[in-house]
Design a protein around this motif. Structure first.
Motif, PDB file in Angstrom:
ATOM      1  N   SER D  84       0.814  -1.215   0.000  1.00 54.89           N
ATOM      2  CA  SER D  84       0.000   0.000   0.000  1.00 54.89           C
ATOM      3  C   SER D  84       0.851   1.270   0.000  1.00 54.89           C
ATOM      4  O   SER D  84       0.310   2.371   0.031  1.00 54.89           O
ATOM      5  CB  SER D  84      -0.909  -0.010   1.238  1.00 54.89           C
ATOM      6  OG  SER D  84      -0.125  -0.195   2.415  1.00 54.89           O
ATOM      7  N   HIS D  86       2.842   4.507  -0.910  1.00 56.81           N
ATOM      8  CA  HIS D  86       2.542   5.520  -1.919  1.00 56.81           C
ATOM      9  C   HIS D  86       3.372   5.344  -3.193  1.00 56.81           C
ATOM     10  O   HIS D  86       2.812   5.381  -4.304  1.00 56.81           O
ATOM     11  CB  HIS D  86       2.755   6.922  -1.305  1.00 56.81           C
ATOM     12  CG  HIS D  86       1.970   7.986  -1.982  1.00 56.81           C
ATOM     13  ND1 HIS D  86       2.552   8.917  -2.823  1.00 56.81           N
ATOM     14  CD2 HIS D  86       0.647   8.279  -1.950  1.00 56.81           C
ATOM     15  CE1 HIS D  86       1.612   9.735  -3.275  1.00 56.81           C
ATOM     16  NE2 HIS D  86       0.452   9.381  -2.761  1.00 56.81           N
ATOM     17  N   GLY D 110      -1.608  -0.741   6.638  1.00 60.08           N
ATOM     18  CA  GLY D 110      -0.700   0.255   6.074  1.00 60.08           C
ATOM     19  C   GLY D 110       0.714   0.192   6.602  1.00 60.08           C
ATOM     20  O   GLY D 110       1.591   0.885   6.082  1.00 60.08           O
ATOM     21  N   SER D 142       6.072   5.017   5.531  1.00 59.39           N
ATOM     22  CA  SER D 142       5.501   6.350   5.699  1.00 59.39           C
ATOM     23  C   SER D 142       4.919   6.476   7.104  1.00 59.39           C
ATOM     24  O   SER D 142       4.287   5.553   7.614  1.00 59.39           O
ATOM     25  CB  SER D 142       4.426   6.607   4.641  1.00 59.39           C
ATOM     26  OG  SER D 142       3.570   5.498   4.524  1.00 59.39           O
ATOM     27  N   SER D 145       1.027   6.325   7.956  1.00 52.02           N
ATOM     28  CA  SER D 145       0.910   5.525   6.740  1.00 52.02           C
ATOM     29  C   SER D 145      -0.234   6.023   5.864  1.00 52.02           C
ATOM     30  O   SER D 145      -1.006   6.901   6.253  1.00 52.02           O
ATOM     31  CB  SER D 145       0.655   4.058   7.112  1.00 52.02           C
ATOM     32  OG  SER D 145      -0.720   3.858   7.393  1.00 52.02           O
ATOM     33  N   GLU D 146      -0.347   5.423   4.693  1.00 51.00           N
ATOM     34  CA  GLU D 146      -1.402   5.760   3.747  1.00 51.00           C
ATOM     35  C   GLU D 146      -2.789   5.480   4.334  1.00 51.00           C
ATOM     36  O   GLU D 146      -3.791   5.995   3.825  1.00 51.00           O
ATOM     37  CB  GLU D 146      -1.214   4.967   2.452  1.00 51.00           C
ATOM     38  CG  GLU D 146      -0.006   5.381   1.625  1.00 51.00           C
ATOM     39  CD  GLU D 146       1.338   4.961   2.231  1.00 51.00           C
ATOM     40  OE1 GLU D 146       1.344   4.154   3.176  1.00 51.00           O
ATOM     41  OE2 GLU D 146       2.366   5.455   1.762  1.00 51.00           O
TER      42      GLU D 146
END
Lengths: 341, 341, 341, 341
Positions: D84, D86, D110, D142, D145-146
């Motif tokens: 997932s 980006h 995520g 990230s 996260s997303e």
């Protein structure tokens, strides 16, 4: 200290700032899909006299050159530019990074010659080994050029004709387009440019915007899925409306050209003073970039009071320096510089 | 028809063919991990006088230039070559495809000048904007050059010294290395080359092999995971042992240099005849490539009987043509050509 | 030691070697522009039942996948493959090196399912953000697959139909095409494949040639200036005639398919023996690659006498190994292997 | 219409706008070499507790991911991310455009799992063919996260440990870093992140800035000539001082985290209301992104009054929608949304 080192040292024209401030707490859709972008594009289309031109907003010049050249140049081909062309010398290899060679021909005070372009292509196709070489795939010129010179309508049309003869689109880098089109003696209008070029951009970063370049495809020739290509190059601004707002302001009441003209008027006065005082102008150019060849004592004296742009060593005792005016240069600053010369 | 058009028009030297035939139904591990490759590499290391050199086999010249240059050049940098350098003109943009610019300096009968290389780099680093430009990241020269000329030890060492001064490896394209090192007057041996260059290759395709180039890293400087980089470029031969077999044959009993010397001896005789008959040699070069500037009647007359290589138009009434001998050229063919001149 | 580790461990079929030897001292033009290449292409066109197909010769499989996929996939797009597809797992990122993403969908014993391809594309275009994603730009399948399985005509046609529905060409990797088309139960002929696929290749490296893959564009769909693209990828063989000679031999008297059939017959016998002796076949596949899940004692016992190909760990006490026959496998070797099982 | 569609729909926080306006007619050197950038970098270094961290300003998130990943990943390697992530799904192939594969492992709401990362790498290096595959070369996660989830210190440290075990730098995408670090229950500070990650960025675009991401290299590990690499990717802003001004404002008086916290507080209230009213939260996440699985009547009813973000179809009758608060979300807007639920 006086600032004549470049044309991107100040934030933005007050009208552009006002427009950005006026957004306030309004919300806009992302990636340029908003109404202000639409409105700005409509104004640009009108200014170009091209009701169905396709307009895109990008952030900076090197980025725009990379994205556009990569998108319009076939994979087996390179971009033809003059040796002094920005993508050939000052873009850190951004074009080669995208896989394309920059094919160079000589420049004449920064300008391309249509005949030399023709000869370059003719020689290419006359070579029995041309399939083992990099095809000329598109043509890049800058208006105004890296040396402040401008293309006449006739000169640019001749280049376009040669480009089309060899099945290449003509791409005009307009990072300083405002300064070119409002220069004394320039016979080209934005409409003319839109007629001649296959794709060009209207530079905002150096002409009143905080940042931003407006790419215009004039001939229903936008590369397929251009938004995706922009994103793939890391060049798609999330808040695209910021670009729309700025170009909307610049293309309201002819602001873009009015402020560009100011830079040229200041430059014309400086050029006149330089000539009167016996300075050597390196190039005969009518726009906001003035190149002077200075001896060391003069250079050192001036640089105590003025920020200038280093261009290159001319010889052991002389240096080519750039005096650069901009949309923001004032009459007072110009007067002060002239007094110092 | 006599064949003097290039040095890659015949399959392979009989000894190489014999070695390939001798494999018969033997099975070998893939991708160069076999014992014959090991043996061939050992022979090359010995011939280079470099017991710990690292040797790799690739298939062709453009491929080798692309893989090696991409692997040894930093991502922010380009390769410096002379304008006539093969990667700059006849590799269809393979270097740019890999993301690197070819930075060019003038050639002198195909050769690079160390002083000009020094000036190029000095000028680069003296430019206040150099971080916006493509760094010189490695140096490419070819031995022999595209015009058949050769570097002396001194000349190549001077180039290596400049390269190292600016933290660049020196890469020597040896597609025609055999013809260079056995040329009359060439003072360089394979050991000398291995001392001077950081990486070079021994060209097989044009010197007796069916195909194949042996890349030699001489200074414990093989790029990390080079096998993976080769594969990533689509350049890893499944049956790597085919390359090992060929180089094993070429480096047995000095075959590589013996057959290269034959080409030069034929070329020397042709050159002598050309001079005696008043032909204009375009370049003063001692290897298997002879460039002559021919008027049209002479060219047309010769081309009725001999295949020559077109190089370029010299002027409206003259053409530069290449007469190319090879490992395969016979005394009889040479005599026949001389009779025709 | 018995050799069943892969199908590229021997040099070439005797008829191919004979053809290479027969060239002798003949000279040929470079880069595939010779008469033998023309003749081989004509034979391939005839075998395909496509008089106007366009045929190109490349050296190896990963190289061919990289060059073809890069050439047929739009710059904003990727290639759709099953997760087990060779470009996704065993090509060192050659596709990504060329700038394209490999978009993966599940495999079924190595095969793609047309319905899943359809769903993948439908989901893509249904996503409101698809312009921010990698477009599906072409479809890659391999015949036979990485697990030795084969596509039926119906299955491949269904995939082609979906590909075309979404404006994608279908590319079939035929590194082992001979083994696929001659497999027991395979209902597809070379003509069928040429009807269904937009571009495919006939693998030589693993089916009798020293090296070489013949790419066939069947629908007047060769990418523009494909020769230059090949060269740009470092993939253009100087002595292209070597490829022509080999394919000419392989497509004389049906040699290609005859020797492929031999591999399948050997494999069928081995499979039968494996089944009879209670071995676990990992995949139900009819071609020259047999995957067996072995417990450690059995694996160790076999590997004392036979070279097998490691595929993957199945669990802590079992390993999937590959038994691979080839055009070169003999009845004796097959008997010996069966005795060992 | 209420705006909860994303966190980049408004221009900038008033304090950022004020700072930009305050520049007025001042002139600054280009490309980030100005005193305001220096000052902003000093503040960021202090906030990170890393006096010798190296800070760079870029314009947008995809751009930053492309430039940083390309710069820190060896040429033979890819970036490991969760499916997932980006760069794997919503960056139009920007990573592959730069030549690197995105190697994916499963996500958990995520988030990456350190053990799965370890297994992925262990499996890679255990594969006898790994040199033919894409090496894991860096790790991307990230924060947040997303899916709005956050890494705990322990979880991220475990990932860093695995990354370092396999000689990979850990890169943390902080496009929404403010929202992560101020989320209820998040135990990580900016200093912690700077200790754990090798390079990360502090997202401005989504947290109060007009645009801009601050990349922080914490371990004297800036890639060589990083400015040139930025320029080569078309990502170097001419008026770099615009970025400095914004980050200077954001890192004055803790503004960045104060405004981020506001978004989380609004989101917490909305989450509470959603739970109380029986909505299905798709993920259990504490930051400004709330994912809810809505039936069609509810979705249609809400979308009459609120702009939401489409995420994906859950099934035939349900859709996952995103409710996104931001630094700009007000108590009133939050109340109004809650009333509508």
């Amino acid at each position: 200290m006086l600032h004549f080192e470049n044309d991107y040292s100040q934030a933005a024209h007050p009208a552009v700032l006002d427009a950005l401030n006026a957004i306030g707490t309004d919300s806009y859709p992302g990636y340029g899909s908003d109404a202000i972008c639409d409105q700005a594009k409509a104004k640009i289309r009108e200014a170009c006299g091209k009701p169905d031109a396709d307009v895109w907003f990008l952030v900076g010049g090197t980025q725009t050159n990379q994205v556009v050249i990569d998108a319009i140049t076939p994979p087996y081909a390179g971009v033809v530019a003059v040796e002094s062309g920005h993508p050939n010398v000052h873009e850190a290899g951004a074009i080669e990074y995208s896989g394309h060679k920059v094919l160079t021909i000589p420049h004449h005070n920064g300008l391309m010659d249509a005949k030399e372009l023709d000869e370059f292509c003719a020689t290419f196709y006359a070579d029995g080994n041309y399939e083992h070489m990099v095809f000329p795939g598109c043509v890049y010129v800058s208006q105004s050029s890296e040396y402040g010179t401008v293309y006449s309508k006739e000169r640019l049309q001749a280049i376009a004709d040669v480009a089309h003869k060899y099945d290449m689109p003509l791409f005009v880098d307009g990072a300083r387009l405002g300064y070119a089109l409002t220069a004394t003696g320039c016979d080209m209008t934005l409409q003319d440019l839109a007629d001649i070029a296959d794709v060009f951009y209207i530079g905002g970063t150096k002409v009143g915007a905080m940042f931003g370049e407006a790419v215009v495809f004039t001939k229903h020739n936008t590369p397929r899925h251009f938004l995706t290509l922009i994103k793939q190059h890391g060049a798609l601004l999330a808040k695209g409306f910021l670009l729309g707002v700025q170009f909307d302001a610049l293309f309201t009441d002819d602001l873009y050209f009015r402020i560009a003209r100011n830079a040229n008027e200041c430059a014309d006065r400086i050029r006149k003073a330089l000539r009167e005082k016996g300075y050597t102008l390196t190039f005969d150019a009518p726009t906001n970039q003035i190149f002077v060849t200075l001896d060391e004592p003069t250079r050192m004296r001036l640089e105590e009071h003025v920020l200038l742009g280093f261009t290159q060593k001319a010889d052991d005792t002389h240096t080519v320096m750039r005096i650069c005016t901009s949309w923001a240069t004032t009459k007072e600053q110009t007067d002060q510089l002239i007094d110092l010369l």
